[in-house]
Design an enzyme around this catalytic site. Structure first.
Site, PDB file in Angstrom:
ATOM      1  N   ASP A 122       0.841  -1.197   0.000  1.00 23.66           N
ATOM      2  CA  ASP A 122       0.000   0.000   0.000  1.00 23.66           C
ATOM      3  C   ASP A 122       0.875   1.245   0.000  1.00 23.66           C
ATOM      4  O   ASP A 122       2.112   1.161   0.003  1.00 23.66           O
ATOM      5  CB  ASP A 122      -0.987  -0.006   1.174  1.00 23.66           C
ATOM      6  CG  ASP A 122      -0.306   0.011   2.544  1.00 23.66           C
ATOM      7  OD1 ASP A 122       0.857   0.466   2.638  1.00 23.66           O
ATOM      8  OD2 ASP A 122      -0.935  -0.423   3.515  1.00 23.66           O
TER       9      ASP A 122
ATOM     10  N   ARG B 217      -4.963  -5.792  -0.008  1.00 26.51           N
ATOM     11  CA  ARG B 217      -3.627  -5.366  -0.440  1.00 26.51           C
ATOM     12  C   ARG B 217      -2.972  -6.437  -1.316  1.00 26.51           C
ATOM     13  O   ARG B 217      -2.329  -6.129  -2.330  1.00 26.51           O
ATOM     14  CB  ARG B 217      -2.737  -5.083   0.770  1.00 26.51           C
ATOM     15  CG  ARG B 217      -3.069  -3.799   1.510  1.00 26.51           C
ATOM     16  CD  ARG B 217      -2.146  -3.613   2.702  1.00 26.51           C
ATOM     17  NE  ARG B 217      -2.406  -4.549   3.769  1.00 26.51           N
ATOM     18  CZ  ARG B 217      -1.482  -5.246   4.425  1.00 26.51           C
ATOM     19  NH1 ARG B 217      -0.198  -5.126   4.089  1.00 26.51           N
ATOM     20  NH2 ARG B 217      -1.801  -6.059   5.405  1.00 26.51           N
TER      21      ARG B 217
END
Length: 301
Positions: A80, A172
């Protein structure tokens, strides 16, 4: 004070930050949350108070829905935007049809490798602590289910999707894997949990709004409401008394609104209040009394 809060978590906070604030507002230590959200993420965070913590085991098992935005062309160690950049690659031109074709491969049952930056533990140590020390350890692939993956919008380097998924799914990781199929990498830039089980973002309060309430207790949902997605079974007086001694009811001792099937998790109610969570198991062999297997009892002698 016992029950469940539905919090719209703000970005920049950990889930435990929310728990700490709720403890201050309600002046109790017995507070827990029903599903970790990363600091980057916002949205639905169920928070249990008092005996509400006893229903968290059921809330944690629920499916989730998310809206995620990711940037193509860059990978990070955390998958991220809060992590360190590992690699930058040019983003190829692509059409909506090509993007859709990539997404097709991530629908249904898939295998995911949990990221090192996660709360999973290895020999009692959270993986994220090992990752911060520059260590990487073997992890097992986990099977998750993506029941919906819808493209909401996209540009030359940015894509927004909505995802309905089973518990334990790492958005993610999903984003990272999509980026690798593109051949240019990707990382998550925004994440919002839209639903957790039956609870939607429209039902949630921000912490700021909660703090401004004259009666914070008015925001607390009852234990029965917290498990509203499970069918209810109202116990007759004899079954209610027996339950206090740990004896499960027989089917003829309960009133249900819908037919129960073997294995169905059920709310057992006394006077429309949650008394126990049980699984309908009329053919079980170990316990001959009643037709339900008691999982969690909230009343006692």
């Amino acid at each position: 004070m016992h029950g469940l809060l539905l919090i719209d978590k703000a970005a920049g906070m950990t889930s435990h930050d929310v728990v700490r604030q709720v403890r201050r507002i309600y002046k109790t230590r017995k507070v827990g949350h029903g599903g970790t959200l990363d600091p980057l993420a916002t949205g639905v965070l169920p928070v249990a108070i008092g005996d509400g913590t006893k229903v968290l085991q059921f809330l944690l098992a629920e499916n989730k829905s998310y809206r995620a935005t990711f940037q193509l062309g860059m990978t990070t160690d955390t998958f991220d935007s809060e992590g360190e950049i590992l690699l930058q690659r040019p983003v190829p031109d692509f059409t909506s049809a090509e993007l859709e074709q990539i997404c097709v491969g991530f629908r249904g049952e898939i295998k995911q490798l949990p990221p090192m930056f996660s709360a999973l533990k290895k020999d009692g140590v959270p993986l994220y602590k090992l990752a911060r020390e520059g260590k990487s350890v073997p992890r097992e692939l986990r099977q998750v289910t993506i029941s919906r993956l819808e493209i909401i919008e996209f540009g030359s380097e940015s894509v927004t999707i909505e995802v309905d998924c089973s518990k334990g799914t790492y958005i993610r990781t999903l984003v990272n894997d999509i980026g690798e199929l593109f051949g240019c990498g990707a990382h998550l830039t925004a994440l919002r949990r839209l639903k957790s089980g039956e609870f939607s973002i429209d039902e949630c309060l921000t912490l700021k709004a909660l703090q401004q309430l004259e009666q914070p207790a008015s925001a607390v949902h009852s234990l029965d409401e917290a498990l509203r997605n499970y069918p209810a079974a109202q116990l007759n007086p004899a079954a209610a008394t027996a339950l206090e001694f740990g004896i499960p009811p027989a089917l003829e001792q309960v009133l249900t609104e819908k037919e129960l099937f073997e294995g169905t998790l059920t709310r057992l109610q006394i006077d429309n209040k949650l008394a126990a969570v049980a699984r309908y198991m009329p053919l079980r062999s170990k316990e001959k009394r009643g037709d339900f297997e008691l999982i969690r009892v909230f009343v006692g002698h």
